[in-house]
Design an enzyme around this catalytic site. Structure first.
Site, mmCIF file in Angstrom:
data_model
loop_
_atom_site.group_PDB
_atom_site.id
_atom_site.type_symbol
_atom_site.label_atom_id
_atom_site.label_comp_id
_atom_site.label_asym_id
_atom_site.label_seq_id
_atom_site.Cartn_x
_atom_site.Cartn_y
_atom_site.Cartn_z
ATOM 1 C CG ASP A 5 54.650 94.812 -13.363
ATOM 2 O OD1 ASP A 5 53.957 94.414 -14.305
ATOM 3 O OD2 ASP A 5 54.825 94.177 -12.303
HETATM 4 N N1 URA Z 1 56.357 89.645 -12.616
HETATM 5 C C1 URA Z 1 55.897 90.796 -12.080
HETATM 6 O O1 URA Z 1 55.200 90.777 -11.058
HETATM 7 N N2 URA Z 1 56.216 91.936 -12.679
HETATM 8 C C2 URA Z 1 56.993 92.023 -13.789
HETATM 9 O O2 URA Z 1 57.253 93.122 -14.284
HETATM 10 C C3 URA Z 1 57.460 90.814 -14.333
HETATM 11 C C4 URA Z 1 57.129 89.644 -13.725
#
Ligand code: URA
Length: 237
Positions: free
Chosen positions: A105
């Protein structure tokens, strides 16, 4: 040179010719952004953009493997129409068309693999290979043993049960707890949703390893090229 699409996929190591035909039939293959299901379509891999499961298919290029420490605020993509910072902005002098294997993310930092090796990317992303991904999640409050045990057993997320996760408390300060969590699925915002589900939202998230390949002391924004041993360690539990 134009060649049959299934042959191009097979030559790039994506799948056997028969499996490539299945992928085409299932609508998993795009040419210049359009799904192609017609068997025997002729394409030119030099000039056309071919993707399988959203991953670019490259053939003759030298294979490149990079481990990047993605900083917060960078998108895990190779192109952003809105011109926001993208992970490939951090790489210098790499001519090959590399792309991230999976996503982190915008507000997550940590280990992100980039490569032009479609076969390896598919292998890492496919849940059947069970590549572990380990995260350090700083979460609000103090999740107790019962709540963490619920994550270890698997919980319902968006109508599907998660695979069992390993969890370990690393540090507790007054208002937050750092938990190391290992999962092998890659659902969207999975770790955040898992902690939301037990009432301890994530404040900060960092991926620290793929299998036994660790981020180590790589600083945010820095990267290193991977050796064959590094690649093997991705598949070690
Ligand atoms: N899980 C998440 O919530 N975000 C990420 O970026 C990777 C795994």
């Amino acid at each position: 040179m134009r060649e049959r699409l299934q042959k191009v996929l097979a030559k790039a190591g994506i799948a056997s010719r028969r499996r490539a035909e299945e992928l085409i039939r299932q609508g998993k293959v795009r040419v210049d952004g359009l799904v192609v299901t017609e068997m025997g379509t002729r394409v030119d891999p030099e000039t056309q953009k071919i993707e399988c499961n959203g991953i670019p298919v490259t053939s003759e290029e030298k294979k490149v493997y990079i481990l990047l420490h993605k900083p917060v605020g960078y998108l895990s993509t190779v192109d952003d129409p809105q011109g926001r910072p993208i992970v490939t902005d951090l790489l210098v002098g790499i001519k090959e068309r590399i792309y991230p294997v999976g996503r982190l993310d915008l507000d997550t930092e940590g280990a992100l693999l980039l490569t032009n090796d479609g076969e390896l990317a598919q292998k890492i992303l496919h849940p059947s290979h069970e590549v572990n991904k380990t995260y350090e999640a700083e979460v609000k409050g103090r999740p107790g043993k019962k709540k963490l045990a619920a994550l270890s057993k698997g919980i319902m997320l968006d109508g599907n049960k998660t695979w069992p996760a390993d969890t370990e408390i690393i540090k507790t300060v007054s208002r937050s707890t750092t938990v190391r969590i290992t999962i092998h699925e890659g659902r969207k915002r999975q770790v955040r949703k898992m902690f939301d589900a037990i009432g301890h939202p994530v404040l900060k998230l960092k991926r620290i390893a793929y299998g036994q390949l660790e981020l180590g002391s790589l600083e945010p924004g820095k990267y290193r090229f991977l050796s064959l041993d590094d690649l093997k360690s991705i598949f070690n539990k």
